[in-house]
Design an enzyme around this catalytic site. Structure first.
Site, PDB file in Angstrom:
ATOM      1  N   HIS A   1       0.950  -1.667  -0.286  1.00  0.00           N
ATOM      2  CA  HIS A   1       0.211   0.006   0.504  1.00  0.00           C
ATOM      3  C   HIS A   1       0.599   1.455  -0.183  1.00  0.00           C
ATOM      4  O   HIS A   1       2.563   0.823   0.474  1.00  0.00           O
ATOM      5  CB  HIS A   1      -0.733  -0.209   1.506  1.00  0.00           C
ATOM      6  CG  HIS A   1      -1.648  -1.413   1.463  1.00  0.00           C
ATOM      7  ND1 HIS A   1      -1.539  -1.928   2.357  1.00  0.00           N
ATOM      8  CD2 HIS A   1      -2.829  -1.789   0.867  1.00  0.00           C
ATOM      9  CE1 HIS A   1      -2.306  -2.854   2.637  1.00  0.00           C
ATOM     10  NE2 HIS A   1      -3.585  -2.569   1.630  1.00  0.00           N
TER      11      HIS A   1
ATOM     12  N   ASP B   1       2.261   1.789   3.547  1.00  0.00           N
ATOM     13  CA  ASP B   1       3.035   0.660   4.060  1.00  0.00           C
ATOM     14  C   ASP B   1       4.242   1.170   3.423  1.00  0.00           C
ATOM     15  O   ASP B   1       6.096   1.327   4.760  1.00  0.00           O
ATOM     16  CB  ASP B   1       2.961  -0.441   2.830  1.00  0.00           C
ATOM     17  CG  ASP B   1       1.811  -1.451   3.051  1.00  0.00           C
ATOM     18  OD1 ASP B   1       0.548  -0.794   3.743  1.00  0.00           O
ATOM     19  OD2 ASP B   1       1.173  -2.326   2.871  1.00  0.00           O
TER      20      ASP B   1
ATOM     21  N   MET C   1       3.022  -5.753  -7.441  1.00  0.00           N
ATOM     22  CA  MET C   1       1.350  -5.386  -7.328  1.00  0.00           C
ATOM     23  C   MET C   1       1.683  -4.186  -6.323  1.00  0.00           C
ATOM     24  O   MET C   1       2.594  -4.144  -5.518  1.00  0.00           O
ATOM     25  CB  MET C   1       0.888  -6.702  -6.680  1.00  0.00           C
ATOM     26  CG  MET C   1      -0.668  -6.202  -6.299  1.00  0.00           C
ATOM     27  SD  MET C   1      -0.934  -5.486  -4.719  1.00  0.00           S
ATOM     28  CE  MET C   1      -1.698  -7.051  -4.043  1.00  0.00           C
TER      29      MET C   1
ATOM     30  N   GLU D   1     -10.853  -6.869  -5.436  1.00  0.00           N
ATOM     31  CA  GLU D   1     -10.344  -7.854  -4.430  1.00  0.00           C
ATOM     32  C   GLU D   1     -12.503  -8.149  -3.012  1.00  0.00           C
ATOM     33  O   GLU D   1     -12.338  -6.742  -2.374  1.00  0.00           O
ATOM     34  CB  GLU D   1      -9.494  -8.099  -3.706  1.00  0.00           C
ATOM     35  CG  GLU D   1      -9.353  -8.749  -2.492  1.00  0.00           C
ATOM     36  CD  GLU D   1      -7.885  -9.071  -1.453  1.00  0.00           C
ATOM     37  OE1 GLU D   1      -7.433  -8.274  -1.659  1.00  0.00           O
ATOM     38  OE2 GLU D   1      -7.954  -8.802  -0.342  1.00  0.00           O
TER      39      GLU D   1
ATOM     40  N   GLU E   1      -9.331 -13.671  -2.733  1.00  0.00           N
ATOM     41  CA  GLU E   1      -8.401 -14.567  -1.377  1.00  0.00           C
ATOM     42  C   GLU E   1      -9.378 -15.227  -1.108  1.00  0.00           C
ATOM     43  O   GLU E   1     -10.511 -15.665  -0.210  1.00  0.00           O
ATOM     44  CB  GLU E   1      -8.396 -13.413  -0.154  1.00  0.00           C
ATOM     45  CG  GLU E   1      -7.476 -13.527   0.731  1.00  0.00           C
ATOM     46  CD  GLU E   1      -7.582 -12.690   1.748  1.00  0.00           C
ATOM     47  OE1 GLU E   1      -7.046 -11.195   1.541  1.00  0.00           O
ATOM     48  OE2 GLU E   1      -7.450 -12.209   2.846  1.00  0.00           O
TER      49      GLU E   1
ATOM     50  N   HIS F   1     -11.509 -14.796   2.445  1.00  0.00           N
ATOM     51  CA  HIS F   1     -12.249 -14.196   2.034  1.00  0.00           C
ATOM     52  C   HIS F   1     -13.496 -14.999   1.616  1.00  0.00           C
ATOM     53  O   HIS F   1     -14.954 -14.251   2.601  1.00  0.00           O
ATOM     54  CB  HIS F   1     -12.353 -12.588   1.562  1.00  0.00           C
ATOM     55  CG  HIS F   1     -11.366 -11.595   2.229  1.00  0.00           C
ATOM     56  ND1 HIS F   1     -11.311 -10.748   1.533  1.00  0.00           N
ATOM     57  CD2 HIS F   1     -10.522 -11.355   3.120  1.00  0.00           C
ATOM     58  CE1 HIS F   1      -9.962  -9.948   1.327  1.00  0.00           C
ATOM     59  NE2 HIS F   1      -9.899 -10.674   2.900  1.00  0.00           N
TER      60      HIS F   1
ATOM     61  N   ASP G   1      -4.562 -13.637  -3.669  1.00  0.00           N
ATOM     62  CA  ASP G   1      -4.130 -13.983  -2.332  1.00  0.00           C
ATOM     63  C   ASP G   1      -4.348 -15.027  -1.918  1.00  0.00           C
ATOM     64  O   ASP G   1      -5.318 -15.143  -0.932  1.00  0.00           O
ATOM     65  CB  ASP G   1      -4.913 -12.658  -1.158  1.00  0.00           C
ATOM     66  CG  ASP G   1      -4.867 -11.226  -1.703  1.00  0.00           C
ATOM     67  OD1 ASP G   1      -4.201 -11.286  -2.182  1.00  0.00           O
ATOM     68  OD2 ASP G   1      -5.021 -10.748  -1.324  1.00  0.00           O
TER      69      ASP G   1
ATOM     70  N   ASP H   1     -11.675 -12.734  11.172  1.00  0.00           N
ATOM     71  CA  ASP H   1     -10.879 -12.655   9.657  1.00  0.00           C
ATOM     72  C   ASP H   1      -9.255 -12.968  10.691  1.00  0.00           C
ATOM     73  O   ASP H   1      -8.894 -12.378  11.011  1.00  0.00           O
ATOM     74  CB  ASP H   1     -10.831 -11.299   9.097  1.00  0.00           C
ATOM     75  CG  ASP H   1     -10.130 -10.967   8.877  1.00  0.00           C
ATOM     76  OD1 ASP H   1      -9.336 -11.929   7.693  1.00  0.00           O
ATOM     77  OD2 ASP H   1      -9.558 -10.041   8.176  1.00  0.00           O
TER      78      ASP H   1
ATOM     79  N   ASP I   1      -6.246 -14.785   8.278  1.00  0.00           N
ATOM     80  CA  ASP I   1      -5.437 -14.560   8.132  1.00  0.00           C
ATOM     81  C   ASP I   1      -4.369 -15.575   7.902  1.00  0.00           C
ATOM     82  O   ASP I   1      -3.138 -14.715   7.869  1.00  0.00           O
ATOM     83  CB  ASP I   1      -4.407 -12.915   8.056  1.00  0.00           C
ATOM     84  CG  ASP I   1      -5.908 -11.893   6.936  1.00  0.00           C
ATOM     85  OD1 ASP I   1      -6.448 -12.807   6.338  1.00  0.00           O
ATOM     86  OD2 ASP I   1      -5.546 -10.676   6.961  1.00  0.00           O
TER      87      ASP I   1
ATOM     88  N   ASP J   1      -0.883 -13.399   0.825  1.00  0.00           N
ATOM     89  CA  ASP J   1      -1.636 -11.640   1.693  1.00  0.00           C
ATOM     90  C   ASP J   1      -1.944 -12.448   3.284  1.00  0.00           C
ATOM     91  O   ASP J   1      -3.086 -12.649   3.855  1.00  0.00           O
ATOM     92  CB  ASP J   1      -3.064 -11.110   1.075  1.00  0.00           C
ATOM     93  CG  ASP J   1      -2.830 -10.500   1.942  1.00  0.00           C
ATOM     94  OD1 ASP J   1      -2.627  -9.995   3.218  1.00  0.00           O
ATOM     95  OD2 ASP J   1      -4.316  -9.640   2.316  1.00  0.00           O
TER      96      ASP J   1
HETATM   97  C1  GLT Z   1      -5.283  -5.519   4.091  1.00  0.00           C
HETATM   98  C2  GLT Z   1      -6.807  -6.614   3.388  1.00  0.00           C
HETATM   99  C3  GLT Z   1      -6.107  -7.639   2.924  1.00  0.00           C
HETATM  100  C4  GLT Z   1      -6.217  -7.359   1.067  1.00  0.00           C
HETATM  101  C5  GLT Z   1      -5.304  -6.124   1.521  1.00  0.00           C
HETATM  102  C6  GLT Z   1      -5.864  -4.527  -0.180  1.00  0.00           C
HETATM  103  S1  GLT Z   1      -5.006  -4.825   3.059  1.00  0.00           S
HETATM  104  O1  GLT Z   1      -5.029  -6.469   5.011  1.00  0.00           O
HETATM  105  O2  GLT Z   1      -7.638  -7.457   5.085  1.00  0.00           O
HETATM  106  O3  GLT Z   1      -6.882  -8.754   2.532  1.00  0.00           O
HETATM  107  O4  GLT Z   1      -5.414  -7.535   0.823  1.00  0.00           O
HETATM  108  O5  GLT Z   1      -5.633  -3.542   0.572  1.00  0.00           O
HETATM  109 MN    MN Z   2      -6.344  -9.813   0.764  1.00  0.00          MN
HETATM  110 MN    MN Z   3      -7.786 -10.678   4.277  1.00  0.00          MN
END
Ligand code: GLT
Ligand code: MN
Ligand code: MN
Length: 389
Positions: free
Chosen positions: A56, A59, A90, A183, A219, A222, A247, A257, A259, A289
């Site tokens: 970003h 960042d 990206m 996304e 992602e 998500h 992602d 969430d 991740d 991600d």
């Molecule tokens: C953030 C989010 C991600 C996105 C990123 C891109 S930022 O961490 O949870 O899923 O891909 O903006």
């Molecule tokens: Mn993401």
């Molecule tokens: Mn995420």
């Protein structure tokens, strides 16, 4: 020690600065480790075999940096990339952290905030292109609502479309070689987010002024948060020629969430995904991600990063093993070769074909009694995944 699963640059693995740089903050707790400097991230990821680093705008460049500070930061970062042979495939914009975006950027009810959002994104696009990015991701983290009567969702969609059309024109005007990847996410940080799934975006893209410039960035976490099958969503994007970026991470269904490290939770979904990408010629970046557990120090962060890439390569080998397994392939061949004489009735319609099809007698009870053998196939997959095959 290096082995066949050790990542290489040609695997095209990438991470966001915000992923390995995540300090372990959560809504209930303070950071558990220090943020890492971008140059250190570039260096360590490169040593581990990664190819790319995504970011970003903020960042890398703090939101309140002066133009002189910005130029120095960018110069130092470019040097680090060059020294380590890393690329920026990206880039994206942070339109979610600052309080100004608390009710969205593109979809805010206030045109002043929408105008600031566009200005910030154009500057971030300039930065991304300067660093070599070919894909620009839009994750609408604050494009959503808690109070669903405060914003007309139809207005929100129109504003989102207007914003993306404006930015496509900006990219064309600047003659940038840059595509957009949208996304989706169903919720978090907003109660409800617009465009909750990849499928919503695939439909929306066709309504834009330059649909060919715009694809998706699905992602894992998500779609799993929405209780969906990621493998199917990615297949739809691939089939539509819209998988511009991906992602990779992991997520338990029904949780916050998470991740998590790629492939850490649901091995079978991860296998199906890797097989899909590998068998269908996906040649874009494989972006992780995700972030390390909050329990980790910096060493744990690098274990996390290495683990994402290593698991992908292990699953790629499992996918190749699946394609080379004579028994499994025999079953798949049988599945694919049933009643070939009926193919003539399918495909493109013609009046003659429809007349002929109407004459065919079907014994649907006999057809319904045929067992399909999928239990045996699924068990063979389980045994292959569990390493006893
Ligand atoms: C953030 C989010 C991600 C996105 C990123 C891109 S930022 O961490 O949870 O899923 O891909 O903006
Ligand atoms: Mn993401
Ligand atoms: Mn995420």
């Amino acid at each position: 020690m290096a082995d066949v699963y050790t990542p290489k640059k040609e695997d095209k693995f990438s991470f966001g600065l915000w992923t390995v740089g995540n300090p372990g903050r959560d809504p209930f707790g303070d950071p558990t480790r220090q943020s890492l400097a971008p140059e250190r991230i570039v260096q360590r990821l490169s040593e581990l075999g990664a190819w790319g680093i995504n970011l970003h705008d903020n960042d890398l460049v703090p939101i309140d940096a002066t133009p002189q500070q910005r130029d120095k930061i960018v110069r130092d970062f470019k040097n680090a990339l060059k020294n380590c042979g890393m690329v920026v495939p990206m880039a994206t914009t942070n339109t979610f952290s600052h309080p100004v975006f608390k009710d969205g950027g593109f979809t805010s009810n206030d045109p002043k905030i929408r105008a600031y959002g566009l200005q910030k994104i154009m500057q971030a696009i300039d930065l991304g292109v300067e660093l070599g990015a070919k894909t620009y991701v839009f994750w609408g983290g604050r494009e959503g609502a808690e109070c669903n009567v405060a914003k007309d969702p139809i207005d929100a969609l129109k504003r989102y479309r207007d914003g993306l059309n404006y930015l496509c024109d900006y990219v064309r005007d600047q003659k940038y070689d840059l595509n957009f990847a949208l996304e989706a996410k169903p919720n978090e940080p907003r109660a409800d987010m617009y465009f909750p799934t990849t499928g919503h975006y695939l439909a929306f893209i066709e309504t834009l002024d330059y649909p060919e410039m715009v694809g998706v960035n699905p992602e894992v976490a998500h779609e799993h948060m929405a209780g969906l099958n990621f493998h199917h969503g990615v297949a739809q994007a691939l089939e539509a020629g819209k998988l511009f970026h991906i992602d990779l991470n992991d997520q338990r269904f029904g949780r916050y969430d998470q991740d998590f490290r790629f492939g850490s939770e649901d091995y079978k979904s991860a296998f199906l995904l890797v097989r899909l990408l590998e068998n269908n010629g996906y040649a874009g970046p494989k972006h992780f991600d995700a972030h390390a557990f909050r329990t980790e120090d910096e060493d744990g962060v690098w274990d996390f990063a290495a683990g994402c890439m290593r698991t992908y390569n292990i699953l790629r080998e499992k996918a190749a093993q699946f394609e080379a397994d004579a028994e499994i392939q025999g079953i798949l061949k049988e599945i694919g070769n049933q009643n070939p004489e009926y193919e003539q009735h399918l495909g493109k319609y013609s009046p003659e074909k429809s007349l002929a099809l109407k004459q065919v007698q079907f014994d649907i009870d006999a057809m319904g009694r045929v067992g399909l053998g999928y239990e045996r196939l699924d068990q063979l997959l389980a045994e292959l995944m569990l390493g006893v095959r």
